[in-house]
Design a protein around this motif. Structure first.
Motif, mmCIF file in Angstrom:
data_model
loop_
_atom_site.group_PDB
_atom_site.id
_atom_site.type_symbol
_atom_site.label_atom_id
_atom_site.label_comp_id
_atom_site.label_asym_id
_atom_site.label_seq_id
_atom_site.Cartn_x
_atom_site.Cartn_y
_atom_site.Cartn_z
ATOM 1 N N ILE A 34 3.091 -1.240 -3.517
ATOM 2 C CA ILE A 34 2.816 -0.926 -2.112
ATOM 3 C C ILE A 34 3.037 -2.155 -1.247
ATOM 4 O O ILE A 34 3.679 -2.099 -0.184
ATOM 5 C CB ILE A 34 1.380 -0.400 -1.968
ATOM 6 N N ALA A 64 6.946 -3.164 -1.322
ATOM 7 C CA ALA A 64 7.872 -2.035 -1.316
ATOM 8 C C ALA A 64 9.241 -2.425 -0.776
ATOM 9 O O ALA A 64 10.281 -2.030 -1.334
ATOM 10 C CB ALA A 64 7.286 -0.887 -0.504
ATOM 11 N N GLU A 108 10.932 1.703 -0.777
ATOM 12 C CA GLU A 108 10.257 2.323 0.373
ATOM 13 C C GLU A 108 10.462 3.843 0.407
ATOM 14 O O GLU A 108 9.496 4.604 0.542
ATOM 15 C CB GLU A 108 10.756 1.677 1.673
ATOM 16 N N TYR A 110 8.838 5.398 -2.666
ATOM 17 C CA TYR A 110 7.378 5.423 -2.549
ATOM 18 C C TYR A 110 6.918 6.561 -1.643
ATOM 19 O O TYR A 110 5.962 7.272 -1.964
ATOM 20 C CB TYR A 110 6.848 4.090 -2.004
ATOM 21 N N ALA A 124 4.468 9.354 -2.952
ATOM 22 C CA ALA A 124 3.149 9.431 -2.329
ATOM 23 C C ALA A 124 2.905 10.824 -1.757
ATOM 24 O O ALA A 124 1.789 11.360 -1.850
ATOM 25 C CB ALA A 124 3.017 8.378 -1.227
ATOM 26 N N GLU A 169 -3.624 2.596 -0.081
ATOM 27 C CA GLU A 169 -2.718 1.702 0.642
ATOM 28 C C GLU A 169 -3.479 0.588 1.349
ATOM 29 O O GLU A 169 -3.067 -0.585 1.315
ATOM 30 C CB GLU A 169 -1.895 2.508 1.640
#
Length: 329
Positions: free
Chosen positions: A108, A111, A117, A120, A124, A165
């Motif tokens: 995180i 990333a 990015e 993720y 997520a 996060e």
């Protein structure tokens, strides 16, 4: 010379070594450019050993959280009589218990450097949806309408990922995930799962000359858990049974007549007040109810709106409708 191993940091497990090697490579050459063979070589294990611990590259980042999400789902799948909102919050906060900084927290924070990015965000979103589905299902079983349950579930999915996060960016090694998840839980808990209104609860009060008979029937035969019970002087007794979601159905005379035609053969007209219970299996509950002392007024039959209804006369003189929602044809 002594051959005893020196005290110090415990040897990392193969899983930890693989995850560390993967993160090093993601930082050095990027996520897309790193193959599973590269990771296995850096960790000093075979390719098959990698798959003993992880199903894919992305699992290196998500495996720790995914294990906890499986526990979240299992915890909500078992109904333990707890209020749905309390159960969801309990299971969500349990995700954080003992959660140590891992590859996900590193990913995180880094990333952009790892080039993950877009990856993720996709992964997520899948975890948010996974949490949302489990929470919404629990809210629905707890009596929430579908829209409220889905909205509340989405709030919990967002809350858990937001907490993870925030924890990672704050420095996962310096603080606990529990702190952030508790704050996120406060925000998610503010989403109502029931329509707002002045009335907080609908309770039907029935006088029962044979109290023990009525209590045994509605609690044990129909299946409503006892929530509260009180006694007072002079032999006064009251029991409050949990009937799930409560609604008040108002019907004009034409609708009452229509329901009587659909639900009965015309020989068991509706009382001024009739109590209806939604059940999972009308036929089996009717059988238990009759065995438990209820009088069958109309056998189970399917209605035009896809429910299976039966009408009985239960203890305390209550006229009952048992109905099972059959869903879409």
């Amino acid at each position: 010379m002594s051959t005893e191993p020196r005290a110090g940091r415990p040897k990392a497990s193969s899983r930890e070594n693989i995850a560390e090697a993967a993160c090093e490579l993601f930082l050095e050459q990027g996520y897309e450019q790193t193959s599973i063979v590269d990771i296995a070589n850096r960790a000093g294990v075979s390719r098959s050993s990698f798959f003993n611990y992880f199903g894919s590259k992305s699992d290196v980042l998500w495996a720790g959280l995914d294990e906890r999400l499986a526990g979240f789902e299992d915890g909500l799948a078992s109904d333990d009589g707890m209020d749905a909102a309390t159960a969801v919050r309990r299971e969500a906060e349990a995700i954080a218990a003992g959660f140590a900084p891992d590859s996900l927290a590193l990913g995180i924070v880094n990333a952009a450097a790892m080039g993950i990015e877009a990856e993720y965000e996709r992964d997520a979103a899948l975890r948010r949806a996974r949490i949302a589905r489990a929470a919404a299902a629990r809210f629905t079983r707890g009596g929430a309408d579908r829209v409220s349950a889905e909205v509340a579930g989405a709030a919990w999915g967002g809350a858990v990922l937001a907490a993870v996060e925030a924890w990672a960016h704050d420095g996962a090694g310096r603080t606990s995930l529990s702190r952030f998840l508790a704050r996120a839980a406060e925000a998610a808990s503010a989403v109502r799962t029931r329509p707002a209104g002045e009335v907080r609860q609908l309770r039907v009060v029935a006088g029962a000359a044979d109290f023990d008979e009525a209590l045994a029937f509605y609690r044990d035969v129909v299946g409503m858990p006892q929530a509260e019970a009180y006694e007072a002087e002079g032999g006064a007794r009251v029991a409050i049974l949990d009937a799930g979601r409560a609604t008040l159905e108002l019907a004009n005379p034409a609708q009452v007549a229509f329901i009587d035609r659909v639900e009965t053969d015309g020989d068991a007209p509706s009382d001024a007040i009739r109590v209806a219970f939604e059940v999972d299996d009308t036929a089996s509950v009717v059988s238990r109810a009759v065995d438990g002392g209820a009088v069958l007024e109309a056998s189970p039959r399917e209605t035009p709106w896809r429910s299976l209804n039966a009408r009985l006369r239960g203890p305390a003189g209550l006229q009952l409708t048992l109905f099972q929602e059959l869903g879409d044809a």
